[in-house]
Design a protein around this motif. Sequence first.
Motif, PDB file in Angstrom:
ATOM      1  N   UNK A 107       5.816  24.835  18.049  1.00  0.00           N
ATOM      2  CA  UNK A 107       5.455  26.228  17.821  1.00  0.00           C
ATOM      3  C   UNK A 107       4.056  26.437  18.395  1.00  0.00           C
ATOM      4  N   UNK A 108       3.835  27.565  19.040  1.00  0.00           N
ATOM      5  CA  UNK A 108       2.473  27.856  19.484  1.00  0.00           C
ATOM      6  C   UNK A 108       2.161  29.338  19.339  1.00  0.00           C
ATOM      7  N   UNK A 109       0.858  29.606  19.141  1.00  0.00           N
ATOM      8  CA  UNK A 109       0.326  30.957  18.971  1.00  0.00           C
ATOM      9  C   UNK A 109      -0.880  31.084  19.886  1.00  0.00           C
ATOM     10  N   UNK A 110      -1.001  32.201  20.586  1.00  0.00           N
ATOM     11  CA  UNK A 110      -2.173  32.440  21.413  1.00  0.00           C
ATOM     12  C   UNK A 110      -3.401  32.519  20.516  1.00  0.00           C
ATOM     13  N   UNK A 111      -4.502  31.918  20.969  1.00  0.00           N
ATOM     14  CA  UNK A 111      -5.703  31.860  20.149  1.00  0.00           C
ATOM     15  C   UNK A 111      -6.875  32.501  20.864  1.00  0.00           C
ATOM     16  N   UNK A 112      -7.820  32.992  20.085  1.00  0.00           N
ATOM     17  CA  UNK A 112      -9.058  33.551  20.634  1.00  0.00           C
ATOM     18  C   UNK A 112     -10.161  32.494  20.706  1.00  0.00           C
ATOM     19  N   UNK A 113      -9.839  31.261  20.303  1.00  0.00           N
ATOM     20  CA  UNK A 113     -10.794  30.160  20.367  1.00  0.00           C
ATOM     21  C   UNK A 113     -11.216  29.940  21.820  1.00  0.00           C
ATOM     22  N   UNK A 114     -12.513  29.915  22.072  1.00  0.00           N
ATOM     23  CA  UNK A 114     -12.978  29.772  23.450  1.00  0.00           C
ATOM     24  C   UNK A 114     -12.651  28.446  24.080  1.00  0.00           C
TER      25      UNK A 114
ATOM     26  N   UNK B 262       8.491  30.517  32.086  1.00  0.00           N
ATOM     27  CA  UNK B 262       9.231  31.568  31.401  1.00  0.00           C
ATOM     28  C   UNK B 262       8.339  32.697  30.892  1.00  0.00           C
ATOM     29  N   UNK B 263       7.103  32.391  30.545  1.00  0.00           N
ATOM     30  CA  UNK B 263       6.226  33.388  29.903  1.00  0.00           C
ATOM     31  C   UNK B 263       5.130  33.889  30.823  1.00  0.00           C
ATOM     32  N   UNK B 264       5.159  33.461  32.079  1.00  0.00           N
ATOM     33  CA  UNK B 264       4.298  34.090  33.080  1.00  0.00           C
ATOM     34  C   UNK B 264       2.866  33.634  33.134  1.00  0.00           C
ATOM     35  N   UNK B 265       2.524  32.492  32.532  1.00  0.00           N
ATOM     36  CA  UNK B 265       1.163  31.978  32.665  1.00  0.00           C
ATOM     37  C   UNK B 265       0.920  31.630  34.129  1.00  0.00           C
ATOM     38  N   UNK B 266      -0.138  32.175  34.699  1.00  0.00           N
ATOM     39  CA  UNK B 266      -0.360  32.041  36.144  1.00  0.00           C
ATOM     40  C   UNK B 266      -1.382  30.985  36.522  1.00  0.00           C
ATOM     41  N   UNK B 267      -2.211  30.570  35.600  1.00  0.00           N
ATOM     42  CA  UNK B 267      -3.205  29.549  35.925  1.00  0.00           C
ATOM     43  C   UNK B 267      -2.565  28.186  36.119  1.00  0.00           C
ATOM     44  N   UNK B 268      -3.373  27.219  36.511  1.00  0.00           N
ATOM     45  CA  UNK B 268      -2.867  25.859  36.734  1.00  0.00           C
ATOM     46  C   UNK B 268      -3.056  24.955  35.532  1.00  0.00           C
ATOM     47  N   UNK B 269      -3.791  25.418  34.507  1.00  0.00           N
ATOM     48  CA  UNK B 269      -4.032  24.569  33.348  1.00  0.00           C
ATOM     49  C   UNK B 269      -3.974  25.389  32.073  1.00  0.00           C
ATOM     50  N   UNK B 270      -3.367  24.806  31.042  1.00  0.00           N
ATOM     51  CA  UNK B 270      -3.296  25.409  29.714  1.00  0.00           C
ATOM     52  C   UNK B 270      -4.027  24.488  28.748  1.00  0.00           C
ATOM     53  N   UNK B 271      -4.908  25.066  27.928  1.00  0.00           N
ATOM     54  CA  UNK B 271      -5.640  24.293  26.924  1.00  0.00           C
ATOM     55  C   UNK B 271      -5.011  24.561  25.554  1.00  0.00           C
ATOM     56  N   UNK B 272      -4.733  23.491  24.831  1.00  0.00           N
ATOM     57  CA  UNK B 272      -3.992  23.582  23.582  1.00  0.00           C
ATOM     58  C   UNK B 272      -4.794  22.969  22.441  1.00  0.00           C
ATOM     59  N   UNK B 273      -5.018  23.754  21.407  1.00  0.00           N
ATOM     60  CA  UNK B 273      -5.658  23.255  20.190  1.00  0.00           C
ATOM     61  C   UNK B 273      -4.587  22.605  19.318  1.00  0.00           C
ATOM     62  N   UNK B 274      -4.878  21.416  18.793  1.00  0.00           N
ATOM     63  CA  UNK B 274      -3.876  20.708  18.000  1.00  0.00           C
ATOM     64  C   UNK B 274      -4.538  19.865  16.928  1.00  0.00           C
ATOM     65  N   UNK B 275      -3.726  19.234  16.076  1.00  0.00           N
ATOM     66  CA  UNK B 275      -4.250  18.317  15.063  1.00  0.00           C
ATOM     67  C   UNK B 275      -4.857  17.070  15.690  1.00  0.00           C
ATOM     68  N   UNK B 276      -4.611  16.842  16.977  1.00  0.00           N
ATOM     69  CA  UNK B 276      -5.202  15.707  17.683  1.00  0.00           C
ATOM     70  C   UNK B 276      -6.278  16.148  18.662  1.00  0.00           C
ATOM     71  N   UNK B 277      -6.878  17.309  18.414  1.00  0.00           N
ATOM     72  CA  UNK B 277      -7.936  17.803  19.271  1.00  0.00           C
ATOM     73  C   UNK B 277      -7.408  18.680  20.390  1.00  0.00           C
ATOM     74  N   UNK B 278      -8.266  18.917  21.389  1.00  0.00           N
ATOM     75  CA  UNK B 278      -7.869  19.755  22.523  1.00  0.00           C
ATOM     76  C   UNK B 278      -7.057  18.923  23.511  1.00  0.00           C
ATOM     77  N   UNK B 279      -5.875  19.430  23.846  1.00  0.00           N
ATOM     78  CA  UNK B 279      -4.993  18.829  24.843  1.00  0.00           C
ATOM     79  C   UNK B 279      -4.898  19.785  26.018  1.00  0.00           C
ATOM     80  N   UNK B 280      -4.578  19.262  27.181  1.00  0.00           N
ATOM     81  CA  UNK B 280      -4.355  20.144  28.322  1.00  0.00           C
ATOM     82  C   UNK B 280      -3.033  19.807  28.991  1.00  0.00           C
ATOM     83  N   UNK B 281      -2.457  20.811  29.633  1.00  0.00           N
ATOM     84  CA  UNK B 281      -1.258  20.658  30.458  1.00  0.00           C
ATOM     85  C   UNK B 281      -1.565  21.305  31.802  1.00  0.00           C
TER      86      UNK B 281
END
Length: 274
Positions: free
Chosen positions: A52-59, A91-110
């Motif tokens: 599950x993921x939610x868009x965040x305003x976390x910088x 599927x959701x139209x993200x156009x950049x080359x990297x996504x930053x994800x906040x998680x219980x294991x810290x910041x992850x990237x894809x």
Amino acid sequence: MADTPLPIYQVDAFTNHLFAGNPAAVVPLDRWLPDTTLQQIAMENNQSETAFFVKTEDGDADYHIRWFTPTVEVPLCGHATLASACVLFNQLGVTGNEIRLQSKSGILTARRDGDAIVLNFPAQPLVEDIMPDNIARALSPEHAIACFKVASRDTDYVLVYDNAATVRDMVPDMSVLTTLAERGVIVTAPSDSDDCDMVSRYFLPALGINEDPVTGYMHCVVAPYWAAQTGKTNVIGYQASARGGFIDCTIDGDRVHLKGHAVLYLKGEIFLPN
């Protein structure tokens, strides 16, 4: 509870064709639902993990991601993160080359890498331990040469074997493993072929999953170990489950870069009561 249908996707991760790799469910959310609802959705999906993921305003991050097995929430999951990145990019139209994800294991990237995706995950160090008697009864202890626990979550055991055939052919006694208080057992051995460096499997029936097909988290455990044994910084892992899959792993200090493909299998809607 949600008053409109929730989108749901199912993605085969760590494979470039359908019906291989590890299937994960992905549910994008506008806002967090109660944890009991998230767990019920994951149980209904009956995949090894639902993300599950939610868009965040976390910088520091673009999205907040969480992962649930059919029975519990887990702190880190590779294949469902890869599946989520596939959904976001394709599927959701993200156009950049990297996504930053906040998680219980810290910041992850894809990150996009051609038609593949590279995950940046924390390495999972090991500490030596003694093989418990019940794990020895469930597995094949005669060929095991070392036993460890994962330091960051000391409920996972890691058994190192002297040959890949033992790992591939292992038939665990799941009735014993199901009773373990420990989260899971990873078994791994050096490869006996030229297409990979190590062969591994991951059993965790205590979490409702007898054997995980292809596991990103597990390669954050075994890749640093085999990189140290071989003197390499890039190692290829093969997870010898029935579905099977390869993961390209690069060790970068205390991080592991996991490179793989993902394929969309289905998309639909979840209908929850108001």
